[in-house]
Structure formats: C-alpha cells, structure tokens
Design a protein around this motif. Sequence first.
Motif, PDB file in Angstrom:
ATOM      1  N   GLY A   8       0.815  -1.215   0.000  1.00 26.93           N
ATOM      2  CA  GLY A   8       0.000   0.000   0.000  1.00 26.93           C
ATOM      3  C   GLY A   8       0.846   1.261   0.000  1.00 26.93           C
ATOM      4  O   GLY A   8       0.514   2.242  -0.679  1.00 26.93           O
ATOM      5  N   ASP A   9       1.935   1.247   0.744  1.00 26.18           N
ATOM      6  CA  ASP A   9       2.839   2.401   0.764  1.00 26.18           C
ATOM      7  C   ASP A   9       3.435   2.636  -0.627  1.00 26.18           C
ATOM      8  O   ASP A   9       3.493   3.767  -1.110  1.00 26.18           O
ATOM      9  N   ILE A  10       3.868   1.566  -1.268  1.00 22.80           N
ATOM     10  CA  ILE A  10       4.440   1.675  -2.623  1.00 22.80           C
ATOM     11  C   ILE A  10       3.404   2.230  -3.588  1.00 22.80           C
ATOM     12  O   ILE A  10       3.704   3.110  -4.406  1.00 22.80           O
ATOM     13  N   LEU A  11       2.172   1.740  -3.474  1.00 23.49           N
ATOM     14  CA  LEU A  11       1.109   2.245  -4.343  1.00 23.49           C
ATOM     15  C   LEU A  11       0.801   3.723  -4.064  1.00 23.49           C
ATOM     16  O   LEU A  11       0.478   4.477  -4.990  1.00 23.49           O
ATOM     17  N   ALA A  12       0.915   4.133  -2.805  1.00 19.39           N
ATOM     18  CA  ALA A  12       0.713   5.551  -2.467  1.00 19.39           C
ATOM     19  C   ALA A  12       1.768   6.418  -3.157  1.00 19.39           C
ATOM     20  O   ALA A  12       1.445   7.481  -3.710  1.00 19.39           O
ATOM     21  N   PHE A  13       3.004   5.973  -3.141  1.00 18.74           N
ATOM     22  CA  PHE A  13       4.061   6.727  -3.828  1.00 18.74           C
ATOM     23  C   PHE A  13       3.857   6.708  -5.342  1.00 18.74           C
ATOM     24  O   PHE A  13       4.100   7.716  -6.020  1.00 18.74           O
ATOM     25  N   VAL A  34       9.578   6.736 -13.327  1.00 22.52           N
ATOM     26  CA  VAL A  34      10.273   5.849 -12.392  1.00 22.52           C
ATOM     27  C   VAL A  34      11.336   6.626 -11.630  1.00 22.52           C
ATOM     28  O   VAL A  34      11.489   6.469 -10.414  1.00 22.52           O
ATOM     29  N   SER A  35      12.047   7.509 -12.326  1.00 17.57           N
ATOM     30  CA  SER A  35      13.106   8.279 -11.651  1.00 17.57           C
ATOM     31  C   SER A  35      12.528   9.299 -10.667  1.00 17.57           C
ATOM     32  O   SER A  35      13.216   9.716  -9.746  1.00 17.57           O
ATOM     33  N   THR A  36      11.272   9.675 -10.853  1.00 15.33           N
ATOM     34  CA  THR A  36      10.629  10.563  -9.884  1.00 15.33           C
ATOM     35  C   THR A  36      10.279   9.789  -8.621  1.00 15.33           C
ATOM     36  O   THR A  36      10.474  10.276  -7.502  1.00 15.33           O
ATOM     37  N   ALA A  37       9.765   8.588  -8.782  1.00 17.02           N
ATOM     38  CA  ALA A  37       9.340   7.776  -7.634  1.00 17.02           C
ATOM     39  C   ALA A  37      10.512   7.141  -6.895  1.00 17.02           C
ATOM     40  O   ALA A  37      10.463   6.988  -5.663  1.00 17.02           O
ATOM     41  N   ALA A  38      11.536   6.762  -7.617  1.00 12.70           N
ATOM     42  CA  ALA A  38      12.631   5.971  -7.035  1.00 12.70           C
ATOM     43  C   ALA A  38      13.263   6.582  -5.784  1.00 12.70           C
ATOM     44  O   ALA A  38      13.431   5.866  -4.783  1.00 12.70           O
ATOM     45  N   LEU A  45      11.537   2.756   1.876  1.00 17.44           N
ATOM     46  CA  LEU A  45      11.711   1.316   2.107  1.00 17.44           C
ATOM     47  C   LEU A  45      13.002   0.978   2.844  1.00 17.44           C
ATOM     48  O   LEU A  45      13.103  -0.077   3.467  1.00 17.44           O
ATOM     49  N   SER A  46      13.979   1.877   2.801  1.00 15.15           N
ATOM     50  CA  SER A  46      15.228   1.582   3.506  1.00 15.15           C
ATOM     51  C   SER A  46      15.272   2.168   4.920  1.00 15.15           C
ATOM     52  O   SER A  46      15.965   1.624   5.786  1.00 15.15           O
ATOM     53  N   LEU A 105       2.140  12.791   2.568  1.00 18.88           N
ATOM     54  CA  LEU A 105       1.506  12.621   3.876  1.00 18.88           C
ATOM     55  C   LEU A 105       0.031  12.287   3.712  1.00 18.88           C
ATOM     56  O   LEU A 105      -0.478  11.356   4.348  1.00 18.88           O
ATOM     57  N   PHE A 106      -0.655  13.016   2.848  1.00 22.66           N
ATOM     58  CA  PHE A 106      -2.075  12.753   2.615  1.00 22.66           C
ATOM     59  C   PHE A 106      -2.298  11.325   2.101  1.00 22.66           C
ATOM     60  O   PHE A 106      -3.176  10.613   2.600  1.00 22.66           O
ATOM     61  N   LEU A 107      -1.519  10.910   1.109  1.00 23.32           N
ATOM     62  CA  LEU A 107      -1.709   9.578   0.507  1.00 23.32           C
ATOM     63  C   LEU A 107      -1.350   8.456   1.482  1.00 23.32           C
ATOM     64  O   LEU A 107      -2.085   7.470   1.605  1.00 23.32           O
TER      65      LEU A 107
END
Length: 145
Positions: A8-13, A34-38, A45-46, A105-107
């Motif tokens: 769910g966190d990954i989908l939010a990003f 992808v480079s925006t999300a990465a 995640l780390s 934060l909202f997502l």
Amino acid sequence: MRPVLATGDILAFALFVVVGRLRHGESVLTLDAVSTAAPFLIAWLSISPFLGAYTSKATESWKSLWSCLLRSWAVCIPVGLAIRGAATQHVPPAPFALISMVTTLFLLASWRSAYFTVAGPTVQGDRGAGLFDGLKMILTLVRRW
C-alpha cells in the motif's frame, strides 16, 4: 516487514507520481516517472522500517498509527528529496518539495487509515519480531553468557 502495508505504501508513492505527472501533462509510462518515484521509494523502504513503520505498534491504535507514520514521513520524505536532488544534480524547487511533503503525507495517511479501519488494531499477541527485537535478544544472551 508487513507485505500488505508495504504494498500500500508503494502504491501511495506510485499514485503521487502519477497524479503529479498527469497534472503537468507528462506521460506516466516513462523512465522519468520511475526516476521521480525511485528516490522516495528508496528512502521510505530503507529507512521507515527502522523507524517503526512496519512494526505491530504501527497499527496498534490510531495514536500509534499516526505516531509511527509521522515519524517515518518526517525523516524519509526529506531524505527522498535529497536523493532526488543528488540524482538530478540540483536542489528540488521549493514548490515541488512542499507539494511532495503534503501529498505524500495525505496519501500515506489515507492508505494507512483505510488499512487500520479494515484490518483493525494489531493485537499484542500478533506481534512479529523486528530487527531490533532480534538484536535485543542477542545482546541479552551475550550479557548473560
């Protein structure tokens, strides 16, 4: 790590990036997306697991949900912005940084609130050992030895 929460966190990003790119009339099916999300995903995640984002306490109550989320968000999103700045070799513009902070934060809060509403609070008996719990156990055994 708790796979459903992490997914769910990954989908939010991912939603953060999709909405942002569509808002600017840009394609969402490119390497730029992808480079925006990465950077944000790498930071989240780390680092967030060490800040309690995936412990049973993170879903123990509404108060602990917000506490764990805000602590992780307050550290990881600025780190994600710093990673993005280093990768693009320029400081992200202030409006992008502000919108990134507010939107993520909202997502994340929306996703985690929905999760908590459906799954309910984590019962203490459901507690899974985290990295620090294992380390604590090893240190306790060494001290006793």
